[in-house]
Write an enzyme that holds these catalytic residues in place. Structure first.
Site, PDB file in Angstrom:
ATOM      1  N   ALA A   1       1.871   7.443  14.724  1.00  0.00           N
ATOM      2  CA  ALA A   1       0.508   7.239  14.219  1.00  0.00           C
ATOM      3  C   ALA A   1       0.592   6.296  13.016  1.00  0.00           C
ATOM      4  O   ALA A   1       0.084   6.585  11.926  1.00  0.00           O
ATOM      5  CB  ALA A   1      -0.164   8.568  13.856  1.00  0.00           C
TER       6      ALA A   1
ATOM      7  N   HIS B   1       3.172   2.975   6.532  1.00  0.00           N
ATOM      8  CA  HIS B   1       4.393   2.761   7.320  1.00  0.00           C
ATOM      9  C   HIS B   1       4.755   1.271   7.331  1.00  0.00           C
ATOM     10  O   HIS B   1       5.932   0.909   7.322  1.00  0.00           O
ATOM     11  CB  HIS B   1       4.196   3.242   8.766  1.00  0.00           C
ATOM     12  CG  HIS B   1       3.999   4.722   8.893  1.00  0.00           C
ATOM     13  ND1 HIS B   1       2.804   5.275   9.279  1.00  0.00           N
ATOM     14  CD2 HIS B   1       4.843   5.759   8.686  1.00  0.00           C
ATOM     15  CE1 HIS B   1       2.912   6.586   9.305  1.00  0.00           C
ATOM     16  NE2 HIS B   1       4.140   6.915   8.947  1.00  0.00           N
TER      17      HIS B   1
ATOM     18  N   SER C   1      -2.325   8.437   4.915  1.00  0.00           N
ATOM     19  CA  SER C   1      -1.636   9.503   5.631  1.00  0.00           C
ATOM     20  C   SER C   1      -2.199   9.550   7.046  1.00  0.00           C
ATOM     21  O   SER C   1      -3.402   9.316   7.249  1.00  0.00           O
ATOM     22  CB  SER C   1      -1.910  10.850   4.942  1.00  0.00           C
ATOM     23  OG  SER C   1      -1.644  11.917   5.823  1.00  0.00           O
TER      24      SER C   1
END
Ligand code: PAF
Length: 275
Positions: free
Chosen positions: A27, A32, A183
Site C-alpha cells: 500500500a 515509502h 501512513s
C-alpha cells in the site's frame, strides 16, 4: 525490476556491491517513496535497492486489521518500478511461515511499553519477520521510517544484540500538507476523521514549541490540543528517553514525545523530538 516470490529466488541473487532493503507491507505512498529514494542514494550507482512487500500476519493482534489491510498489488509494483527499485520481494504467507514453525525473535525490553502494551505480540511479529527478511535478502543496509519510532529503536537493538552486519538508516517522517504523518492506515479515515486527524501534529508541535520542561506539562498541553478533535480517542501520549524509551520527568537532551490516538477503529501514531 525483478519480482521474486520465493526465498530460494531471493537467496540465489548474485552478490551485489551494496544492497539496501526497504521492508514494507505494501500500500505504498509518498513516505515509502522517500524510503526508496534514501535507499537508492545509500546503495550508490552500482548498488541495488530491494523492496519487500509482505503483510505480516504475526504482527497483527487478533481482531485487528490484518484481513482488511490494503493490498494494491499492481499499483505497488508500478510504484516500485517508477522509484528505480531493482528487486521486489513479494512472497506469499506460506512461503515465509511454514506450518509447524516454532521459532520467533523477541526483543524484551524496549518492546514492553507503549505500542507493545497496546498491541501485545506486535513487536515479536515485527522482529521475527525483519530478521527473516535480513536473512533472506542479505542486505548491507535497511531503511526504516521515524514515524514508527519504537519499531526503529527495537530493530536497531535487535541488529546490535543479534550481530546482524546491517546498517540501519532512519528516515524522517513524511507528512501531508496539514502535518498528518503519511501512513497506509490514513485511507481508513472518513472525511471528518481525516480532517480532525491533523490535531496530532498540531499537538506535537505545540508541545515541542511551548518551551515547557516538565513531562507532565508537555503531556497535558498535547492532550488539550488533541481534545479539540471530538472524534479523537487518546491511547497514550508520553514523553520518553529516545534510547531507553523509558518515561522521563523532565525534557533532556534526547527526549521524544510519542502518541497513539484512535479515530474510530483506526489507530494512528506519531512522534516529535524535543526540545
Ligand atoms: O513498518 C512496517 O511496514 C512493518 O512493520 C515492517 C517493518 C515492514 C515489518 O513487517
Amino acid at each position: 525490476m525483478k519480482i521474486l516470490a520465493t526465498i530460494a529466488e531471493a537467496q540465489a541473487l548474485p552478490n551485489a556491491k551494496r544492497r539496501v532493503l526497504v521492508p514494507t507491507m505494501g500500500a505504498l505512498h509518498k513516505a515509502h517513496g522517500e524510503l526508496i529514494r534514501v535507499a537508492r542514494q545509500a546503495a550508490g550507482k552500482d548498488g541495488e535497492v530491494a523492496v519487500s512487500i509482505f503483510v505480516n500476519p504475526l504482527q497483527f493482534e487478533p481482531g485487528s486489521d490484518y484481513e482488511r489491510y490494503p493490498r494494491p498489488e499492481k499499483a505497488d509494483e508500478e510504484f516500485c518500478r517508477n522509484g528505480g527499485v531493482d528487486f521486489l520481494f513479494r512472497p506469499p504467507v506460506e512461503e515465509v511461515y511454514s506450518t509447524g514453525r516454532s521459532t520467533f525473535v523477541e526483543e524484551t525490553s524496549l518492546s514492553s511499553r507503549l505500542e507493545g502494551e497496546s498491541r501485545p505480540g506486535h513487536f515479536r511479529g515485527v522482529c521475527t519477520v525483519v530478521a527473516k527478511l535480513f536473512n533472506i535478502v542479505a542486505p548491507d543496509a535497511a531503511v526504516f521510517g521515524e514515524k514508527d519510532f519504537q519499531q526503529l529503536a527495537i530493530v536497531r537493538r535487535m541488529v546490535r544484540d543479534l550481530d546482524f552486519n546491517i546498517d540501519i538508516i532512519a528516515v524522517p517522517t513524511v507528512r501531508e500538507k496539514d502535518g498528518l504523518a503519511c501512513s497506509s492506515r490514513n485511507q481508513y479515515l472518513n472525511p471528518d476523521q481525516r480532517k480532525q486527524a491533523m490535531v496530532l501534529y498540531k499537538a506535537l508541535e505545540a508541545a515541542a514549541n511551548a518551551g515547557e520542561k516538565s513531562a507532565n506539562d508537555i503531556v497535558v498541553l498535547a492532550r488539550q490540543v488533541i481534545s479539540e478533535a471530538p472524534l479523537a480517542r487518546i491511547d497514550y501520549v508520553e514523553l520518553v528517553d529516545a534510547q531507553s524509551l523509558q518515561p522521563i520527568e523532565m525534557v533532556g537532551p534526547n527526549s521524544v514525545l510519542l502518541l497513539a490516538v484512535f479515530f474510530g477503529k483506526t489507530r494512528l501514531i506519531d512522534n516529535i523530538r524535543l526540545p
